[in-house]
Enzyme design. Sequence first.
Site, PDB file in Angstrom:
ATOM      1  N   ASP A 311     -20.135 -12.126  -3.166  1.00 38.55           N
ATOM      2  CA  ASP A 311     -19.755 -13.386  -2.532  1.00 38.55           C
ATOM      3  C   ASP A 311     -19.237 -14.416  -3.541  1.00 38.55           C
ATOM      4  OD1 ASP A 311     -20.791 -12.165  -0.320  1.00 38.55           O
ATOM      5  OD2 ASP A 311     -22.164 -13.788   0.212  1.00 38.55           O
ATOM      6  N   HIS A 452     -23.204 -11.689  -6.259  1.00 36.45           N
ATOM      7  CA  HIS A 452     -22.154 -12.696  -6.469  1.00 36.45           C
ATOM      8  C   HIS A 452     -21.358 -12.338  -7.716  1.00 36.45           C
ATOM      9  CE1 HIS A 452     -25.221 -14.675  -4.007  1.00 36.45           C
ATOM     10  NE2 HIS A 452     -24.273 -15.483  -3.568  1.00 36.45           N
TER      11      HIS A 452
HETATM   12 NI    NI Z   1     -21.904 -17.835  -0.791  1.00 37.84          NI
END
Ligand code: NI
Length: 501
Positions: A311, A452
Site C-alpha cells: 500500500d 507498504h
Molecule cells: Ni494506506
Amino acid sequence: MTRLRPARWGVAGVLVASLLAGCSLSPDASLPVPGGNDVSTPAPIDDGPDASSGLDARLLSGVDRASRSDEERNIFAGWYTVAAEPEFGLGQERALQETIDAYVGDLSPEAFAGVAPPELNTTSTLTGSSDRMLGVRQTSYTFMGASGGSAYRTVWYDRENRRTLSTRDLFDSDDDWEDFRSLSAEQLAANDEVFPEEATEPAAALLDSVNFDSAGNALVEFDDYSVAPGSAGAVVARIASDDLLPLLSPGGLAVRAAGMDPAPVTSARKATDDDDGASSRRAAAPQASGSPARRSAPDCRKAKCIALTFDDGPGPSTPRLLSMLAEHDARATFFVVGPHARRYPDVLRQAADAGHEIGNHTWSHRSLTTLAPDRARKELAQTDDAVSAATGSAPTLTRPPYGATNAAVNRLVHTPVVLWDVDTLDWKHRNADTVARAALREAHPGAIVLMHDIYPTSVAAIPRILDGLEAQGYRFVTVSELLASSKPKAQITYSHGPAGK
Ligand code: NI
C-alpha cells in the site's frame, strides 16, 4: 458538557480548542495556490485532490515523495524529499511530528469506539521553488470525534544555507517582525468574521504559513477555527507587496521570489548518483523474466496461494521490490495513492507490465467513511485517472485507507473492495527482521498480506518472505488471481481467498 478537543491545529503549544464554536462538520477549505492566484480570501471550496497537486508537477522532477502511515491511530502524512538535500525533508518531518504529537496528545482511549473514528491527514503542496528556496505547505486535516478542520503550515527551506526557515526568519529586525504582525492584524480586522482579539494581535505561532502570490503579496494562511468560527473557512490575510518589501530579510526576499515566480527544481538531484537514476534505468530495461504471458495463474482452490499486497506507493524503493519479485516469478498487488502514481508513472507501468495488479488506494488517503459521497468519489476517480495515465488501464481493485469502509462507501466503488487478513504491522516496526518474521508466522493458504512498499525496511524483508514461503510451497498471486474462483464483484468486500489444499 463534553468538551470537543480538536488537535492544536498544527501549531505547537497553541491550543485553539477554546475557540471552537459548535460541533458541525466544517467544509474543507482550499487555499489559493501561490504564484498564480491573487485571491486573498478564498471561499471555502472542496479541497479535493487538485489542491494537493500544488504547483505545476513539472517543477517536482528530481524531488521524491515520502509518506508515512499509522494504521492504528489513522494518521497519514505525505511530504517531499530531495536525496542530496536531507534537511529539506527533515525540516518538513519535524513540523509533521509536532502536528502528529498534538493529534496523538488529544486522542482519548475511547476515541475509536464511536462510529466515526478520529483521523489526521497531512498532504503537502509545493508552494515555491527556486535555486535558492523551496516551500512546502502542509495541510493537516484533523477529524476528532464529531468535527473536522484543516491547519496550514508552510516550511521554507534555504538550499544555500541548508536550513529550514521559520516565518520569523523571513523578516529582518524585531521591529520588522512586529510590523508584519501588525499588518496581519489589520487585514484580519477588515474581516467581519474574525474574532476581535485575534484581529488585535494574532499570536506569533498562528503566523506559520506564509506564501506569496504572483504579484509578490504575502498570503498569511490561518488554520480553521484559529481566528474565526468554522463557518469562515480558511482565512487568508494578504499583505501588500509595497508594505512587505521593506520588512523582509534577504532570506525573506528569496522566499518571496521563489513563491511569486516559481522555477523548476530539476537540478536538485543531478549532482548525486542516487537510486532514482538507477531505478529509471531499471524501469527502461526489458524484464528478464516473469512476463505475464509466460505464466498461467494457478487455481487457488487447489494450489497453496498467497497474495502479497503493498500500500501507499509506489515510491523510491518500489523498483527494488519489483526486481525481487521478478527473481521469484512472484505476482503482487499494489494499492497506490494518486500523487505517487502521478510522480512515479514509469515504476507503476513497470509493475503493471510485469503482471502485478494495481489497485486504487484513493488520492489523499483520507478515511472515506467520513467524507461526503462526492468527495469520496473524487478521491477514487482522480486516482483511477492517474493510474490509467501511467499504465493504460484503470485499477481493478480498491482498498479504502485504514480498511475503513461501510455500505455507503462500497456503493461508490466500481471494483471489488479488498482488505486483508494478515497484517505485518510493517509501518510500525520499520524493521526487516520483524516484518519477515510476522509475514512467515501468520501466512496461511488464501491469505491477503498487508505491507507498504514506501518503507525500505519492508522491501528489505521481501527476499526472506519469498524464500520462506516458496519453500513451503506457496504460489504468489495477485488478489484477483487469488479470488478468481469466487468471481469477485464490485462493491463487495474481500479479505482473503480460498484456503487451497
Ligand atoms: Ni494506506
